[in-house]
Motif scaffolding. Sequence first.
Motif, PDB file in Angstrom:
ATOM      1  N   UNK A 220       0.827  -1.210   0.000  1.00 31.89           N
ATOM      2  CA  UNK A 220       0.000   0.000   0.000  1.00 31.89           C
ATOM      3  C   UNK A 220       0.861   1.260   0.000  1.00 31.89           C
ATOM      4  N   UNK A 221       2.145   1.127   0.357  1.00 31.06           N
ATOM      5  CA  UNK A 221       3.056   2.271   0.362  1.00 31.06           C
ATOM      6  C   UNK A 221       4.058   2.249  -0.773  1.00 31.06           C
ATOM      7  N   UNK A 246      -5.278  -2.017  -5.609  1.00 30.83           N
ATOM      8  CA  UNK A 246      -6.006  -1.651  -4.396  1.00 30.83           C
ATOM      9  C   UNK A 246      -5.944  -0.158  -4.085  1.00 30.83           C
ATOM     10  N   UNK A 247      -4.870   0.501  -4.531  1.00 31.68           N
ATOM     11  CA  UNK A 247      -4.674   1.916  -4.198  1.00 31.68           C
ATOM     12  C   UNK A 247      -5.056   2.809  -5.373  1.00 31.68           C
ATOM     13  N   UNK A 248      -4.684   2.358  -6.584  1.00 31.20           N
ATOM     14  CA  UNK A 248      -4.995   3.157  -7.767  1.00 31.20           C
ATOM     15  C   UNK A 248      -3.961   4.214  -8.078  1.00 31.20           C
ATOM     16  N   UNK A 291       4.575   6.888   4.001  1.00 29.56           N
ATOM     17  CA  UNK A 291       4.574   6.207   5.294  1.00 29.56           C
ATOM     18  C   UNK A 291       3.152   5.736   5.587  1.00 29.56           C
ATOM     19  N   UNK A 292       2.955   4.423   5.757  1.00 28.74           N
ATOM     20  CA  UNK A 292       1.602   3.894   5.931  1.00 28.74           C
ATOM     21  C   UNK A 292       1.315   3.499   7.380  1.00 28.74           C
ATOM     22  N   UNK A 301      -3.837   6.991   7.636  1.00 21.81           N
ATOM     23  CA  UNK A 301      -4.768   7.489   6.621  1.00 21.81           C
ATOM     24  C   UNK A 301      -4.174   7.534   5.224  1.00 21.81           C
ATOM     25  N   UNK A 302      -2.905   7.157   5.057  1.00 13.99           N
ATOM     26  CA  UNK A 302      -2.305   7.132   3.717  1.00 13.99           C
ATOM     27  C   UNK A 302      -2.743   5.916   2.918  1.00 13.99           C
ATOM     28  N   UNK A 303      -3.450   4.984   3.563  1.00 12.68           N
ATOM     29  CA  UNK A 303      -3.891   3.763   2.880  1.00 12.68           C
ATOM     30  C   UNK A 303      -5.383   3.868   2.590  1.00 12.68           C
ATOM     31  N   UNK A 304      -5.899   3.053   1.693  1.00 15.38           N
ATOM     32  CA  UNK A 304      -7.345   3.100   1.389  1.00 15.38           C
ATOM     33  C   UNK A 304      -8.208   2.816   2.612  1.00 15.38           C
ATOM     34  N   UNK A 305      -9.424   3.283   2.567  1.00 16.23           N
ATOM     35  CA  UNK A 305     -10.351   3.236   3.696  1.00 16.23           C
ATOM     36  C   UNK A 305     -10.496   1.853   4.343  1.00 16.23           C
TER      37      UNK A 305
END
Length: 864
Positions: A220-221, A246-248, A291-292, A301-305
């Motif tokens: 995710x990072x 997953x992130x886009x 930074x995730x 909050x840097x990752x998807x909901x």
Amino acid sequence: MPNADLPKEYLPHDVEGRLYESWVARGYFTVSPEGDRPAYTIVIPPPNVTGSLHMGHAFQHTLMDALTRRRRMQGYESLWLPGMDHAGIATQNVVEATMRSEGVTRHDLGRETFVERVWEWKAEYGGKILGQMRRLGDGVDWTRERFTMDDGLSRAVRTIFQRLYDDGLIYRAERIINWCPRCMTALSDIEVEHKEVEGELVSIAYGPLTVATTRVETMLGDTAVAVHPEDDRYRDLVGTTITLPLVGREILVVADEHVDPEFGTGAVKVTPAHDPNDFAIAQRHDLPAVDILNTDATLNDAVPEPFRGMDRFAARKAVREALAAEGLIVNERRPYLHAVGHCQRCSTVVEPRLSLQWFVKVEPLAKAAGDAVRDGRTTFVPKMWEKTYFEWVDNMHDWCISRQLWWGHRIPVWYCDHGHQVCAVETPESCPECGMTDLRQDEDVLDTWFSSALWPFSTLGWPDETADLERFYPTDVLLTGYDIIFFWVARMMMFGLYAMPDVPFRTVAITGLVRDGQGRKMSKSKGNVIDPLDFMERYGADALRFALARGANPGSDAAISDEWVEGARNFCNKLWNATRFALLSGADASAPLPPASELTGPDRWILSRLQRVVAQVDEAYEQYEFGALAQALYHFAWDELCDWYVELAKIPIAAGGAEADRTRAVLGHVFDALLRLLHPLVPFVTDALWPTLTGNESVVVAPWPVVDESRHDAAAETEVERLQAVVTEVRRFRAEQQVKPSAKLPAVVRADETFTAAYGTAIASLARLDLVAEAGEGWSTVTASGVEVSFDLSGAVDIAAERARLAKAIAAHEAEAKKLSGKLGNDAFVGKAPPAVVDETRQRLADAEGELARLRALLDALPA
């Protein structure tokens, strides 16, 4: 004359505490920077303020105490400086755990109040190990006790920080560090233990590329995928972007030589904020870092909901399932054994994490530390540990020294609202650049190892030019375990050479770890942790010390068990009883030694053996071979002095006259020297005995024995060795013939006239013989070292029964030998049986034949 009134039994508890406090009260361990005596210095590796005496402490403290006690006796101004480490993470954890039970957190109290609470804890509960050191007998100078957070050492820490800062050797930067989510702080590389963990390697489709990872949640990072510049498979993709699943987010494909094209698919995901190698790739390609993680290792909050707020391990599963749901898991998950970093203090899995921290630029400091060992200013014992040291200092990374704690030395840097920062030893009143007075001190504290790296010179008064620093620096020996060469030794070398004109210590004596009686490392999970206080309670401090010293070989692990400590206790009792006998026999340590021409052979022998053991012990001390010197003293005290010389001395003492007085002088002299030689290892029992023997104040301040070359007597040693061989052979024969120990056998001793005249009576006394003029017909004879001893067994042994017993034993061994010989003569057995079985059979045959020869000799020696 000395007082011969000693209790019949040595009871350690009756003397140890009383003696120790008398030593301290008399100032035996207190040193002065004045005077012209040579200095000898050891600074104690400071135990944690949270700690208690464990077996490793007992082991190393015994050895350091022995070194400093011996030097004191040799006339040195011998300083063993005590102190404790504030143990930042460990102490804060202990206090916070106590507060949690009260329903309070440090944030509820605030920083200032929390620190006050830690000081209160330290005053009430901390440092109990210091009392336990007294129990062990540590001869430290308590007037110089230091603590890494005391005022003087705190000033030293701030001073060296400022000097390093001003010289550009301390800087603040965003770097990948090791983060402990449990301790909530950064850790240095050496505070991370890597353990093999069963994980899983997951392959993920990133568009046309496939990458693999064991930490799926970190994708995710990701901000790039890297391939090797010469990998033709991906040449057309370099410089393009792909969409991060997953992130886009669009991420770049970069070419970097760090990638191994032969490993896996040759494509690697790049997560700059959570992997040191990826961070380096990002620096080379100007990639962003995402930074995730929050400080507690939950996702931020840097990752998807769907993944926000999840624990990292829960997120690992959730991300993998989400990828699988989209058909992006390329292969089945497969187990993968790999090394994972764990916090050295709490065993939590650490996270590589991008963070703004303070660092020491170690390259010039580490080079100086390596050069000092290479050019011989500091030597390692054993020398083989230099390789380990060089591997560390020659490849050291910049040292992350900031910790996100409240207990410790706070970073001496202040900031103003205009973005300026000032580093100072004392709190500045205003910003030197803009004059602003509202300054904020950096929130972080320094790594505990930063302050302990100053220990050899900060404890002596640095940065002031003190008399102690002038007199006792550099220190002589650092005695420490091989497990902290990285943690402490290298850091002290770096800072010592930076702050001082010389190395912090001349010698680094490396010890091993203490293991249990089966050679296993002690651990709570194995249930084999041994408490040294329990041993001291049951057997006394001296017994524990001597048992530890006997197992101490440079750089090697030592084992300890109940049996060995009990054996050491028996040795102390033997020493007590033998000294008590010497006193009751009139041993006179104050009488001058007679010339050799007036002494008996045994007198000359024991004095000669004493010179050899003094030399042997001195050499072993210089080589840090504590096991060898303890073994030499044990053998001399028990086997030679107690088992032989004391028995031999009884003969002239019983006869009385001038010869008895001369033997009493020798007896007193040897026991005096032995107690002094043993004192560094077993200080309590020796100081309970020595003043009584000599009439002097204390063996703690007695002179160390020196070799007297004039007392070397090879002829006497040869003669007594001959006597020992004869007596041993007669005793063995008596035992095998089952002669009662109390029975005196009529006997004749035949040897050259000089030897017989000098030692015939001694042989008779030690072997329980009644010397007569001539041997009778049919007497048994044994021979050893050219001496024949014939004796009459007729009144002591049932000859017929003994012949029958021996004949039966001979027949049994003959049958065994015949059977084994037949096996070995069988080509099928020799050709087909495993070589180990054949070798064992040959050994059994040799043993049987040897026993047959011994039994036949016994039978032949019996009267007809």
